[in-house]
Scaffold this active site. Structure first.
Site, PDB file in Angstrom:
ATOM      1  N   ASP A   1       0.442  36.371 -27.981  1.00  0.00           N
ATOM      2  CA  ASP A   1       1.826  36.770 -27.684  1.00  0.00           C
ATOM      3  C   ASP A   1       2.626  35.620 -27.075  1.00  0.00           C
ATOM      4  OD1 ASP A   1       3.964  38.531 -27.544  1.00  0.00           O
ATOM      5  OD2 ASP A   1       3.411  39.232 -25.536  1.00  0.00           O
TER       6      ASP A   1
ATOM      7  N   ASN B   1       5.068  46.636 -34.341  1.00  0.00           N
ATOM      8  CA  ASN B   1       5.909  45.483 -34.710  1.00  0.00           C
ATOM      9  C   ASN B   1       6.804  45.771 -35.928  1.00  0.00           C
ATOM     10  OD1 ASN B   1       3.378  43.057 -33.713  1.00  0.00           O
ATOM     11  ND2 ASN B   1       5.195  43.718 -32.596  1.00  0.00           N
TER      12      ASN B   1
HETATM   13  C1  IPE Z   1       1.453  42.449 -29.162  1.00  0.00           C
HETATM   14  O1  IPE Z   1       2.606  41.722 -28.865  1.00  0.00           O
HETATM   15  C2  IPE Z   1       1.165  42.424 -30.624  1.00  0.00           C
HETATM   16  C3  IPE Z   1       0.737  41.145 -31.177  1.00  0.00           C
HETATM   17  C4  IPE Z   1       0.557  40.051 -30.500  1.00  0.00           C
HETATM   18  C5  IPE Z   1       0.477  41.123 -32.583  1.00  0.00           C
HETATM   19  P1  IPE Z   1       4.031  42.441 -28.717  1.00  0.00           P
HETATM   20  O2  IPE Z   1       5.013  41.393 -28.396  1.00  0.00           O
HETATM   21  O3  IPE Z   1       4.298  43.264 -29.913  1.00  0.00           O
HETATM   22  O4  IPE Z   1       3.770  43.409 -27.487  1.00  0.00           O
HETATM   23  P2  IPE Z   1       4.791  44.079 -26.478  1.00  0.00           P
HETATM   24  O5  IPE Z   1       5.938  44.596 -27.296  1.00  0.00           O
HETATM   25  O6  IPE Z   1       5.239  43.012 -25.543  1.00  0.00           O
HETATM   26  O7  IPE Z   1       4.005  45.131 -25.781  1.00  0.00           O
HETATM   27  C1  IPE Z   2       3.662  37.530 -30.841  1.00  0.00           C
HETATM   28  O1  IPE Z   2       4.787  36.872 -30.367  1.00  0.00           O
HETATM   29  C2  IPE Z   2       3.655  37.618 -32.351  1.00  0.00           C
HETATM   30  C3  IPE Z   2       3.882  38.982 -32.869  1.00  0.00           C
HETATM   31  C4  IPE Z   2       3.919  40.058 -32.151  1.00  0.00           C
HETATM   32  C5  IPE Z   2       4.075  39.117 -34.298  1.00  0.00           C
HETATM   33  P1  IPE Z   2       6.163  37.623 -30.129  1.00  0.00           P
HETATM   34  O2  IPE Z   2       6.950  37.556 -31.390  1.00  0.00           O
HETATM   35  O3  IPE Z   2       5.946  38.980 -29.595  1.00  0.00           O
HETATM   36  O4  IPE Z   2       6.828  36.696 -29.035  1.00  0.00           O
HETATM   37  P2  IPE Z   2       7.611  37.173 -27.729  1.00  0.00           P
HETATM   38  O5  IPE Z   2       6.712  38.099 -26.984  1.00  0.00           O
HETATM   39  O6  IPE Z   2       8.849  37.847 -28.198  1.00  0.00           O
HETATM   40  O7  IPE Z   2       7.863  35.911 -26.994  1.00  0.00           O
HETATM   41 MG    MG Z   3       5.700  39.685 -27.686  1.00  0.00          MG
END
Ligand code: IPE
Ligand code: IPE
Ligand code: MG
Length: 227
Positions: free
Chosen positions: A11, A59
């Protein structure tokens, strides 16, 4: 002792890109290199199973533009990486809901699984359109369909491990968030958890080693007593 199964919630890509004044997509692109590093490092350490959380069932609520960019990047990356994984005799498994992924991606996934299914170096689970609750429901449904009256914890563990992945020894979550976000709810029962402040594109070998050290120094009691 090294963990047998490491799982990573990768993340922080969007925040990393934003901090550099770039579109979120660039963060996802920059997230490929640390994933590759983790695979290599885990092979070196003889870790038997590595699970990477790439895209959650939740997502799908992101803007369509970002979703398309992520999946395009995924198709392109798999095109070059699968062969390299096979060369290292890594078994690739995709875990998650396949409906709605598109025929092109599904055929790449099936081909990668077929090509690598006999490989024994390490099992690499790529969690895509994955949710922990979905995972548990899938296993429950397969039990109901099998009309199996002897549902036990061990049997359920076998079923869910075969459908997705086995018990996790060490969970790493990057991106400075202290939550599970619907990952591996059953399999995390006794995992050691390392929350890293590092945003995923900046994740490096030193940080991975710190997580492994946390695992190694933990006294895993599983509810028992250690003198
Ligand atoms: C968790 O990250 C899912 C992945 C890394 C694939 P998110 O960015 O979706 O999680 P939340 O929304 O902060 O809980
Ligand atoms: C994790 O990074 C990747 C996915 C969940 C696909 P994020 O896209 O959630 O990045 P942040 O949390 O918004 O920085
Ligand atoms: Mg994230």
């Amino acid at each position: 002792m090294n963990p047998r199964h490491i799982a990573i919630i990768m993340d922080g890509n969007g925040r990393w890109a934003k901090a550099q004044g770039m579109p979120r997509f660039m963060g996802h692109r920059a997230g490929i290199a640390p994933a590759r590093m983790c695979v290599e490092h885990c092979v070196k350490l003889k870790v038997k199973e590595l699970s990477l959380f790439m895209f959650s069932t939740e997502n799908w609520s992101r803007p369509q533009e970002e979703i398309s960019a992520i999946f395009e990047l995924l198709i392109k990356t798999l095109g070059t990486e699968v062969k390299k994984l096979h060369d290292q005799r890594i078994m690739v498994k995709f875990v998650g809901q396949r409906e709605g992924l598109g025929d092109k991606l599904i055929s790449i996934m099936e081909e990668a699984e077929r090509l690598t299914e006999q490989n024994k170096t390490m099992r690499l689970n790529l969690a895509l359109s994955y949710g922990g609750r979905w995972d548990i429901l899938q296993a429950v449904k397969s039990f109901i369909a099998g009309d199996n009256p002897n549902l036990s914890e061990d049997k359920f563990n076998e079923t869910i491990s075969a459908h997705s992945f086995s018990d996790i020894d060490l969970l790493i979550r990057t991106g400075n968030e202290n939550r599970i976000s619907n990952f591996g709810l059953w399999q995390l029962a006794y995992a050691e958890i390392y929350f890293s402040k590092v945003l995923w594109p900046d994740f490096n070998e030193g940080e991975l080693d710190k997580a492994i050290q946390l695992f190694e120094s933990a006294k895993r009691r599983f509810g028992g007593v250690h003198e």
